[in-house]
Design an enzyme around this catalytic site. Structure first.
Site, short mmCIF file in Angstrom:
data_model
loop_
_atom_site.label_atom_id
_atom_site.label_comp_id
_atom_site.label_asym_id
_atom_site.label_seq_id
_atom_site.Cartn_x
_atom_site.Cartn_y
_atom_site.Cartn_z
N HIS A 36 -6.00 -6.21 2.93
CA HIS A 36 -5.05 -5.12 3.16
C HIS A 36 -4.62 -5.09 4.63
CE1 HIS A 36 -5.59 -2.92 -0.74
NE2 HIS A 36 -6.55 -3.84 -0.81
N CYS A 43 0.85 -1.19 0.00
CA CYS A 43 0.00 0.00 0.00
C CYS A 43 0.89 1.24 0.00
CB CYS A 43 -0.88 -0.05 1.24
SG CYS A 43 -1.58 1.51 1.74
N GLU A 44 0.62 2.15 -0.90
CA GLU A 44 1.46 3.35 -0.99
C GLU A 44 1.19 4.33 0.16
OE1 GLU A 44 -1.02 6.19 -4.08
OE2 GLU A 44 0.35 4.71 -4.92
N HIS A 45 0.11 4.13 0.90
CA HIS A 45 -0.20 5.04 2.00
C HIS A 45 0.52 4.67 3.29
CE1 HIS A 45 -4.07 5.57 -0.45
NE2 HIS A 45 -3.26 6.57 -0.71
N HIS A 46 0.67 3.37 3.55
CA HIS A 46 1.27 2.92 4.81
C HIS A 46 2.47 1.99 4.60
CE1 HIS A 46 -3.00 3.80 5.76
NE2 HIS A 46 -2.42 4.48 6.72
N GLN A 53 -4.90 -0.48 -4.81
CA GLN A 53 -5.52 -1.57 -5.57
C GLN A 53 -6.29 -1.05 -6.77
OE1 GLN A 53 -7.48 -4.57 -3.20
NE2 GLN A 53 -8.88 -5.08 -4.86
#
Length: 186
Positions: free
Chosen positions: A145, A76-79, A117
């Site tokens: 996720h 995940c590019e956020h976390h 995703q």
């Protein structure tokens, strides 16, 4: 980024967490973590042309081709936490078919990047469309996720489903239904 620079960044992360990077269990961890991250993100070093490598073959087949249950692992590019799942990919050829393993390699190339995703699903569909010039392409991804499971709302049984339908899969309800039925999602 070089292995040395990435290792230094992991050393700083450990130190900033209050850990002693010299203790037995953490000796060598910055370099191991850096190598792991390079592997997990090796999709940045690949191109569609390299992946396909000319594996397009003439074919009179104009019926749906499906590669189902392709396992995928991404971050995940956020976390920067993993999401893990499977992709179902279909296309309707127009004179050319692609080598079977190439479909899975296309999935991996885009999955092995920092990602969300929704974008991953579209990137796979558009890449297959570009390479095959198919009448239609369909991609469905189902994934769990870790950013939802390990932190935040901590929902262990949640999964995300995303889809992209191009060409005939978007324009024909019957074609889309056939695909969804064949992958067991209708």
């Amino acid at each position: 980024m070089s292995l040395e620079k990435l290792s230094q960044n992991y050393l700083e992360v450990l130190t900033n967490l209050g850990e002693n990077p010299e203790r037995e269990g953490l000796k060598g961890t910055p370099e191991r973590a850096a190598k792991a991250m390079q592997f997990l993100c090796h999709g940045y070093n690949q191109s569609l042309d390299e992946i396909v490598n000319g594996a397009l073959f003439q074919s009179d087949n104009d019926e749906m081709v499906i590669v189902k249950d392709i396992e995928l692992y991404s971050l995940c590019e956020h976390h920067m936490l993993p999401f893990i799942g499977k992709a179902h990919v279909a296309y309707i050829p127009t004179g050319k078919v692609i080598g079977l393993s190439k479909v899975a390699r296309i999935v991996d190339m885009f999955a092995r990047r920092l990602q969300i995703q929704e974008n991953l699903t579209r990137q796979i569909a558009e890449a297959l469309q570009k390479v095959t010039n198919a009448r239609g392409v369909a991609v469905v991804i189902e994934a769990k996720h870790m950013c939802m499971m390990m932190r935040g709302v901590e929902k262990q049984n949640s999964s995300m489903h995303s889809s992209v339908m191009l060409g005939d899969f978007r324009n024909s309800v019957n074609t889309r239904q056939e695909f969804l039925q064949l992958i067991g999602r209708n």
